[in-house]
Design a protein around this motif. Structure first.
Motif, short mmCIF file in Angstrom:
data_model
loop_
_atom_site.label_atom_id
_atom_site.label_comp_id
_atom_site.label_asym_id
_atom_site.label_seq_id
_atom_site.Cartn_x
_atom_site.Cartn_y
_atom_site.Cartn_z
N VAL A 4 0.85 -1.20 0.00
CA VAL A 4 0.00 0.00 0.00
C VAL A 4 0.88 1.25 0.00
CG1 VAL A 4 -1.74 1.27 1.33
CG2 VAL A 4 -1.83 -1.22 1.24
N GLY A 5 0.47 2.25 -0.76
CA GLY A 5 1.14 3.56 -0.73
C GLY A 5 0.17 4.59 -0.20
N VAL A 6 0.66 5.49 0.65
CA VAL A 6 -0.18 6.58 1.15
C VAL A 6 0.54 7.88 0.78
CG1 VAL A 6 -1.19 7.68 3.19
CG2 VAL A 6 -1.00 5.18 3.09
N VAL A 7 -0.14 8.73 0.02
CA VAL A 7 0.49 10.00 -0.37
C VAL A 7 -0.04 11.11 0.53
CG1 VAL A 7 1.10 11.54 -2.26
CG2 VAL A 7 0.52 9.16 -2.75
N GLY A 8 0.87 11.78 1.25
CA GLY A 8 0.48 12.78 2.25
C GLY A 8 0.47 12.10 3.61
N GLY A 9 1.33 12.60 4.49
CA GLY A 9 1.41 11.99 5.83
C GLY A 9 0.99 12.98 6.90
N GLY A 10 -0.04 13.79 6.59
CA GLY A 10 -0.57 14.75 7.56
C GLY A 10 -1.48 14.05 8.56
N VAL A 82 -2.93 2.59 -3.87
CA VAL A 82 -2.39 3.88 -3.40
C VAL A 82 -3.57 4.70 -2.90
CG1 VAL A 82 -1.21 6.03 -4.03
CG2 VAL A 82 -0.44 3.85 -5.01
N ILE A 83 -3.42 5.22 -1.66
CA ILE A 83 -4.47 6.08 -1.10
C ILE A 83 -3.89 7.49 -0.98
CG2 ILE A 83 -6.07 6.49 0.81
CD1 ILE A 83 -5.72 3.50 1.56
N GLU A 84 -4.52 8.40 -1.69
CA GLU A 84 -4.05 9.80 -1.69
C GLU A 84 -4.70 10.54 -0.53
OE1 GLU A 84 -5.32 13.50 -1.76
OE2 GLU A 84 -6.72 12.27 -2.89
N ALA A 85 -3.87 11.23 0.30
CA ALA A 85 -4.41 12.02 1.43
C ALA A 85 -3.65 13.34 1.54
CB ALA A 85 -4.31 11.21 2.73
N ILE A 86 -3.50 14.03 0.39
CA ILE A 86 -2.84 15.35 0.42
C ILE A 86 -3.93 16.42 0.61
CG2 ILE A 86 -0.95 14.51 -1.02
CD1 ILE A 86 -2.10 16.22 -3.33
N ILE A 87 -3.50 17.67 0.62
CA ILE A 87 -4.46 18.74 0.95
C ILE A 87 -5.68 18.77 0.01
CG2 ILE A 87 -2.92 20.31 2.18
CD1 ILE A 87 -2.56 21.81 -0.47
N GLU A 88 -6.78 19.30 0.54
CA GLU A 88 -8.06 19.30 -0.20
C GLU A 88 -8.07 20.39 -1.26
OE1 GLU A 88 -10.01 16.91 -0.02
OE2 GLU A 88 -12.11 17.47 -0.17
N ASP A 89 -7.36 20.15 -2.36
CA ASP A 89 -7.24 21.14 -3.43
C ASP A 89 -7.34 20.39 -4.75
OD1 ASP A 89 -5.30 24.02 -3.99
OD2 ASP A 89 -5.79 22.60 -5.56
N GLU A 90 -8.40 20.70 -5.51
CA GLU A 90 -8.69 19.92 -6.72
C GLU A 90 -7.54 19.93 -7.72
OE1 GLU A 90 -12.62 20.73 -8.29
OE2 GLU A 90 -11.88 20.19 -10.28
N GLU A 91 -6.94 21.10 -7.90
CA GLU A 91 -5.88 21.21 -8.91
C GLU A 91 -4.66 20.36 -8.51
OE1 GLU A 91 -3.58 24.92 -10.78
OE2 GLU A 91 -5.64 25.33 -10.14
N ILE A 92 -4.29 20.44 -7.22
CA ILE A 92 -3.11 19.69 -6.76
C ILE A 92 -3.41 18.19 -6.78
CG2 ILE A 92 -1.51 19.37 -4.81
CD1 ILE A 92 -1.96 22.29 -4.08
#
Ligand SMILES: CCCCCCCC(=O)CC(=O)SCCNC(=O)CCNC(=O)[C@H](O)C(C)(C)COP(=O)(O)OP(=O)(O)OC[C@H]1O[C@@H](n2cnc3c(N)ncnc32)[C@H](O)[C@@H]1OP(=O)(O)O
Ligand SMILES: NC(=O)C1=CN([C@@H]2O[C@H](COP(=O)(O)OP(=O)(O)OC[C@H]3O[C@@H](n4cnc5c(N)ncnc54)[C@H](O)[C@@H]3O)[C@@H](O)[C@H]2O)C=CC1
Length: 281
Positions: A4-10, A82-92
């Motif tokens: 598993v990959g997690v993008v964003g470790g906030g 892969v589970i993406e968990a970066i900031i809530e910004d559509e463009e990014i």
């Protein structure tokens, strides 16, 4: 679903990585800088040590050994999920999904988002494999709250939804609910008007944050009131989620009140910056 990959470790990514590692999976966390990767590791270490001290896990160090912290997205090439968990910004987020589509090699891999509110179709459509893109939406704090919302887009392969369900319920021991791909899904579409109404009450001088929160805790058996909840979530995330809902439904109940906007501009983001509606050490 072993790798598993997690993008964003906030706040959320570190919780998601923690529950995956506790389930015995091989986890890679990708952060944007060395400093934020260190911060993610620190957050997870603290949470795992708390779990160890309460006897919920045998060894925090052993769980941490199953997690690699990196800053190079290319390391995700061999992941099953892969589970993406970066900031809530559509463009990014859409840029990230373009990159993941290029990097993650297996055509059977699943690309998931933990977005609170952005329609999954907007993320799937920028990839060459929208049928393998799905929302897997966890709740904060991830190690504590049982719920996960499963959000297939209108073109997600139903087999992918079932694999995600088995992962969430079988592997992680959480409980899933099925949601249509509408901004805010089920829970946030209900929580946002509640939290924004609390902020409007403070803004108009109707009642203090302390009294509003006390009212909801003692009078409606909520674990915490709307202002304490906004501080836990992060005021920047609360504002971003309100804006996605407002963009989708044009409903005034979802419009961010000026007080929320000013607090975000001032950097008063809640617990994560030490001050929001309350102050924290
Ligand atoms: C709102 C609109 C905008 C939304 C947009 C983004 C949001 C989303 O997309 C989706 C969401 O997540 S919505 C938010 C959902 N979360 C909630 O509603 C949290 C409500 N609050 C609580 O559950 C408790 O106050 C809470 C658990 C936080 C604290 O409970 P207590 O006050 O009882 O404090 P403790 O006694 O310290 O904790 C109880 C047990 O939980 C463990 N714990 C607490 N915080 C933790 C954390 N951060 N990580 C790991 N474990 C944690 C604590 O150890 C304790 O465990 P036990 O001793 O075993 O019971
Ligand atoms: N805060 C909450 O209560 C909840 C948030 N969510 C969602 O989870 C996502 C993350 O939210 P939080 O963890 O609260 O935010 P956060 O601000 O705590 O963490 C975001 C992390 O992503 C990292 N990041 C940003 N761009 C990156 C990139 N391109 N590559 C790698 N890392 C990158 C940042 O360094 C930061 O550590 C958002 O989509 C949010 O809507 C979902 C459920 C609950």
């Amino acid at each position: 679903m072993q790798k598993v990959g997690v993008v964003g470790g906030g706040l959320m990514g570190s919780g998601i990585a923690e529950v995956c590692a506790r389930a015995g999976l091989d986890v890679i966390v990708v952060e944007s800088t060395e400093a934020s990767a260190e911060a993610a590791k620190g957050r997870m270490t603290k949470s795992l040590e708390r779990a160890e001290s309460k006897g919920k896990i045998e060894s925090a160090a052993a769980v941490l050994e199953g997690i690699r912290f990196v800053t190079d997205l290319e390391q995700l090439h061999d992941r099953d999920l892969v589970i993406e968990a970066i900031i809530e910004d559509e463009e990014i987020k859409t840029q990230l999904f373009r990159d993941l589509d290029r990097i993650v090699a297996s055509p059977d891999a699943i690309l998931a988002s933990n977005t609170s509110s952005i329609p999954i179709m907007k993320l799937g459509v920028v990839t060459s494999r929208p049928e393998r893109v799905i929302g897997i939406h966890f709740f904060n704090p991830v190690p504590v709250l049982k719920l996960v919302e499963l959000v297939p887009s209108i073109v997600t392969d139903p087999a992918v939804t079932e694999i995600a369900r088995t992962f969430v319920e079988g592997t992680l021991g959480k409980e899933a609910i099925d949601c249509k791909d509408r901004a805010g899904f089920v829970v946030n579409a209900l929580l946002i008007p509640f939290v924004l109404s609390g902020i409007r009450m403070v803004e108009s001088g109707f009642a203090s944050p302390e009294d509003i929160d006390k009212g909801l805790v003692l009078g409606a058996a909520h674990p915490q009131g709307p202002l304490a909840l906004a501080d836990l979530i992060g005021l920047d995330t609360t504002k971003a989620v309100a804006e996605s809902l407002y963009e989708e439904f044009k409903e005034p109940l979802f419009a961010a009140p000026p007080l929320l906007n000013r607090m975000v501009e001032a950097g008063l983001l809640g617990r994560k910056t030490g001050r929001g509606f309350y102050t924290y050490n």
